[in-house]
Design a protein around this motif. Structure first.
Motif, PDB file in Angstrom:
ATOM      1  N   LEU A  69       0.855  -1.186   0.000  1.00  0.00           N
ATOM      2  CA  LEU A  69       0.000   0.000   0.000  1.00  0.00           C
ATOM      3  C   LEU A  69       0.892   1.237   0.000  1.00  0.00           C
ATOM      4  CD1 LEU A  69      -2.571  -0.992   2.792  1.00  0.00           C
ATOM      5  CD2 LEU A  69      -2.773  -1.355   0.323  1.00  0.00           C
ATOM      6  N   GLY A  70       0.469   2.268  -0.718  1.00  0.00           N
ATOM      7  CA  GLY A  70       1.275   3.481  -0.705  1.00  0.00           C
ATOM      8  C   GLY A  70       1.043   4.359  -1.904  1.00  0.00           C
ATOM      9  N   GLN A 130       1.172  21.958   3.271  1.00  0.00           N
ATOM     10  CA  GLN A 130       1.243  20.522   3.002  1.00  0.00           C
ATOM     11  C   GLN A 130      -0.156  19.942   2.854  1.00  0.00           C
ATOM     12  OE1 GLN A 130       3.313  20.312   6.716  1.00  0.00           O
ATOM     13  NE2 GLN A 130       5.133  19.399   5.771  1.00  0.00           N
ATOM     14  N   LEU A 131      -0.275  18.856   2.108  1.00  0.00           N
ATOM     15  CA  LEU A 131      -1.574  18.198   1.964  1.00  0.00           C
ATOM     16  C   LEU A 131      -2.060  17.638   3.300  1.00  0.00           C
ATOM     17  CD1 LEU A 131      -1.328  16.254  -1.431  1.00  0.00           C
ATOM     18  CD2 LEU A 131      -2.791  18.211  -0.901  1.00  0.00           C
ATOM     19  N   VAL A 132      -1.131  17.066   4.066  1.00  0.00           N
ATOM     20  CA  VAL A 132      -1.451  16.510   5.384  1.00  0.00           C
ATOM     21  C   VAL A 132      -0.375  16.976   6.351  1.00  0.00           C
ATOM     22  CG1 VAL A 132      -1.856  14.417   6.737  1.00  0.00           C
ATOM     23  CG2 VAL A 132      -2.487  14.463   4.307  1.00  0.00           C
ATOM     24  N   ASN A 133      -0.739  17.808   7.326  1.00  0.00           N
ATOM     25  CA  ASN A 133       0.278  18.300   8.255  1.00  0.00           C
ATOM     26  C   ASN A 133       0.685  17.196   9.238  1.00  0.00           C
ATOM     27  OD1 ASN A 133      -1.455  18.345  10.614  1.00  0.00           O
ATOM     28  ND2 ASN A 133      -2.354  20.254   9.846  1.00  0.00           N
ATOM     29  N   PHE A 142      -0.205   9.632  -5.922  1.00  0.00           N
ATOM     30  CA  PHE A 142      -0.669  10.786  -5.151  1.00  0.00           C
ATOM     31  C   PHE A 142      -1.436  10.380  -3.891  1.00  0.00           C
ATOM     32  CE2 PHE A 142      -2.515  15.174  -4.818  1.00  0.00           C
ATOM     33  CZ  PHE A 142      -1.302  15.842  -4.859  1.00  0.00           C
ATOM     34  N   SER A 143      -1.189   9.179  -3.394  1.00  0.00           N
ATOM     35  CA  SER A 143      -1.853   8.736  -2.172  1.00  0.00           C
ATOM     36  C   SER A 143      -1.228   9.385  -0.942  1.00  0.00           C
ATOM     37  CB  SER A 143      -1.766   7.211  -2.028  1.00  0.00           C
ATOM     38  OG  SER A 143      -2.666   6.566  -2.877  1.00  0.00           O
ATOM     39  N   THR A 144      -2.081   9.777  -0.023  1.00  0.00           N
ATOM     40  CA  THR A 144      -1.645  10.267   1.282  1.00  0.00           C
ATOM     41  C   THR A 144      -2.007   9.236   2.339  1.00  0.00           C
ATOM     42  OG1 THR A 144      -3.747  11.349   1.775  1.00  0.00           O
ATOM     43  CG2 THR A 144      -2.109  12.637   0.542  1.00  0.00           C
ATOM     44  N   ILE A 145      -1.535   9.462   3.551  1.00  0.00           N
ATOM     45  CA  ILE A 145      -1.884   8.533   4.635  1.00  0.00           C
ATOM     46  C   ILE A 145      -3.380   8.571   4.915  1.00  0.00           C
ATOM     47  CG2 ILE A 145      -1.559  10.102   6.606  1.00  0.00           C
ATOM     48  CD1 ILE A 145       0.014   7.665   7.888  1.00  0.00           C
ATOM     49  N   LYS A 146      -4.028   9.696   4.619  1.00  0.00           N
ATOM     50  CA  LYS A 146      -5.484   9.779   4.770  1.00  0.00           C
ATOM     51  C   LYS A 146      -6.173   8.800   3.819  1.00  0.00           C
ATOM     52  CE  LYS A 146      -9.407  12.973   4.452  1.00  0.00           C
ATOM     53  NZ  LYS A 146      -9.834  14.369   4.190  1.00  0.00           N
ATOM     54  N   ASN A 147      -5.704   8.765   2.563  1.00  0.00           N
ATOM     55  CA  ASN A 147      -6.272   7.825   1.595  1.00  0.00           C
ATOM     56  C   ASN A 147      -6.061   6.380   2.050  1.00  0.00           C
ATOM     57  OD1 ASN A 147      -4.766   9.988  -0.816  1.00  0.00           O
ATOM     58  ND2 ASN A 147      -6.928  10.005  -0.238  1.00  0.00           N
ATOM     59  N   ILE A 148      -4.868   6.089   2.559  1.00  0.00           N
ATOM     60  CA  ILE A 148      -4.561   4.735   3.028  1.00  0.00           C
ATOM     61  C   ILE A 148      -5.465   4.361   4.199  1.00  0.00           C
ATOM     62  CG2 ILE A 148      -2.789   3.226   3.999  1.00  0.00           C
ATOM     63  CD1 ILE A 148      -2.209   4.047   1.131  1.00  0.00           C
ATOM     64  N   ALA A 149      -5.627   5.280   5.148  1.00  0.00           N
ATOM     65  CA  ALA A 149      -6.450   5.002   6.325  1.00  0.00           C
ATOM     66  C   ALA A 149      -7.900   4.741   5.941  1.00  0.00           C
ATOM     67  CB  ALA A 149      -6.364   6.179   7.306  1.00  0.00           C
ATOM     68  N   LEU A 160       3.903  -0.773   3.751  1.00  0.00           N
ATOM     69  CA  LEU A 160       3.322   0.566   3.631  1.00  0.00           C
ATOM     70  C   LEU A 160       4.418   1.572   3.313  1.00  0.00           C
ATOM     71  CD1 LEU A 160       0.961   2.577   3.998  1.00  0.00           C
ATOM     72  CD2 LEU A 160       1.529   2.646   6.437  1.00  0.00           C
ATOM     73  N   GLN A 161       4.250   2.250   2.187  1.00  0.00           N
ATOM     74  CA  GLN A 161       5.189   3.320   1.832  1.00  0.00           C
ATOM     75  C   GLN A 161       4.381   4.579   1.535  1.00  0.00           C
ATOM     76  OE1 GLN A 161       7.786   2.801  -1.622  1.00  0.00           O
ATOM     77  NE2 GLN A 161       9.345   4.021  -0.589  1.00  0.00           N
ATOM     78  N   VAL A 162       4.422   5.515   2.458  1.00  0.00           N
ATOM     79  CA  VAL A 162       3.603   6.711   2.354  1.00  0.00           C
ATOM     80  C   VAL A 162       4.295   7.848   3.101  1.00  0.00           C
ATOM     81  CG1 VAL A 162       2.237   6.300   4.447  1.00  0.00           C
ATOM     82  CG2 VAL A 162       1.195   7.520   2.521  1.00  0.00           C
ATOM     83  N   GLY A 163       3.987   9.091   2.699  1.00  0.00           N
ATOM     84  CA  GLY A 163       4.521  10.227   3.456  1.00  0.00           C
ATOM     85  C   GLY A 163       5.063  11.367   2.626  1.00  0.00           C
TER      86      GLY A 163
END
Length: 314
Positions: free
Chosen positions: A26-27, A124-127, A83-90, A107-110
């Motif tokens: 996932l990522g 940032q997209l996700v602070n 363009f996945s963020t941790i929000k999308n993963i969650a 998991l590779q995200v960030g």
């Protein structure tokens, strides 16, 4: 006396076969194939990619595992999305965790989350605070399926050129990496540190010229870093499955797992227990010392060590 059932460890009780392993990635786009110029890519006239599918770390990992364990049914499913963020993963984690039934999630995200966006006035997209909250949601949900292991790949540092363009970006990458590392418990969650490998002064040994996507060598590096951990998981499961029929074979699997990745808490538990059962006192003492020196966390390790101490002092 310690019960025989404990050799399986809580995370292994529902495991039925050591011949199967389902790995799920996932990522974001770092796990995917990539053209040299994605916005200008012309598939009709441009046949050569910067990273082809067979050069991604997911493909390389599957090939290596199948080569090492030819009789096993091992699969790597890549569900990374650009363009996945941790929000999308969650938001999708429930589906991935319970419908795909993975043994291992990578998991590779960030990098998408922490990058300074010119179209957002440098925001940032996700602070960092939101990133931490979404990560905690993922870890809390993961606990509901304790047999699944999560390997988190740290964010690769970018170049000094990008740091000059976006001052403070490298500091933010380190901050987000620390959030990811804080979730590591060596029992169900494991962290792969990329900051020790990708250097801001010479990033393009492992990164493409955009200074954040993995090149071919970068994909090979990630596969190489993932391999011993996943093999350690596999050997530990097989050690559990051999325990009742062949204790010596079980011991060999646990020792192999320890050689591959000594910090794996489940295997340390099993190896300490079995070395004690087989009266290999020197190994038992050495392993207990290793646990204490490295502050290895595991739900049952402390109780096991205390029971062994009590038994030895009788």
């Amino acid at each position: 006396m310690i019960s025989v059932e404990n050799v399986y460890g809580d995370s292994q009780k529902t495991k039925k076969s050591g011949d199967n392993m389902n790995i799920l990635i996932l990522g974001d786009s770092l796990a995917l194939p990539r053209p040299h110029r994605i916005k200008e890519f012309d598939p009709i006239n441009e046949k050569e990619l910067a990273v082809h599918f067979k050069e991604t770390y997911g493909f390389l990992l599957e090939q290596q595992l199948r080569t090492e364990y030819p009789s096993a049914d091992i699969s790597v499913t890549n569900r990374a999305q650009r363009f996945s963020t941790i929000k999308n993963i969650a938001q999708q984690f429930w589906d991935h965790l319970f419908y795909f039934e993975p043994d291992v999630i990578v998991l590779q995200v960030g990098i998408v989350d922490c990058w300074f966006r010119q179209d957002l006035d440098g925001k940032q997209l996700v602070n960092a605070g939101e990133f931490d909250l979404y990560y905690r949601e993922i870890l809390k949900l993961l606990e509901k399926r304790p047999e699944t292991k999560l390997i988190v790949i740290g964010i690769c540092p970018t170049s000094m050129k990008m740091e000059q363009k976006f001052p403070g970006l490298l500091e933010q990458i380190s901050l987000y990496n620390q959030i990811l590392k804080n979730g590591e418990n060596f029992h169900q969650v494991f962290f792969v540190d990329m900051e020790t490998h990708v250097l801001p002064h010479a990033p393009n040994h492992f990164l493409l010229p955009d200074d954040h996507h993995l090149n071919k060598q970068g994909n090979q590096l990630v596969s190489t870093l993932l391999l011993p951990r996943i093999k350690a998981f596999y050997e530990n499961v097989n050690g559990c499955l051999h325990y009742e029929a062949d204790m010596t074979a079980s011991y060999r699997h646990f020792l192999k797992s320890y050689e591959l990745f000594p910090f794996y808490g489940d295997n340390l538990y099993n190896l300490i227990y079995l070395s004690f059962q087989m009266e290999d006192w020197a190994t038992t003492a050495e392993l207990i010392k290793f646990v204490r020196l490295n502050h290895i966390q595991h739900p049952n390790l402390f109780n096991l060590i205390e029971m062994i101490k009590e038994h030895m002092n009788r």
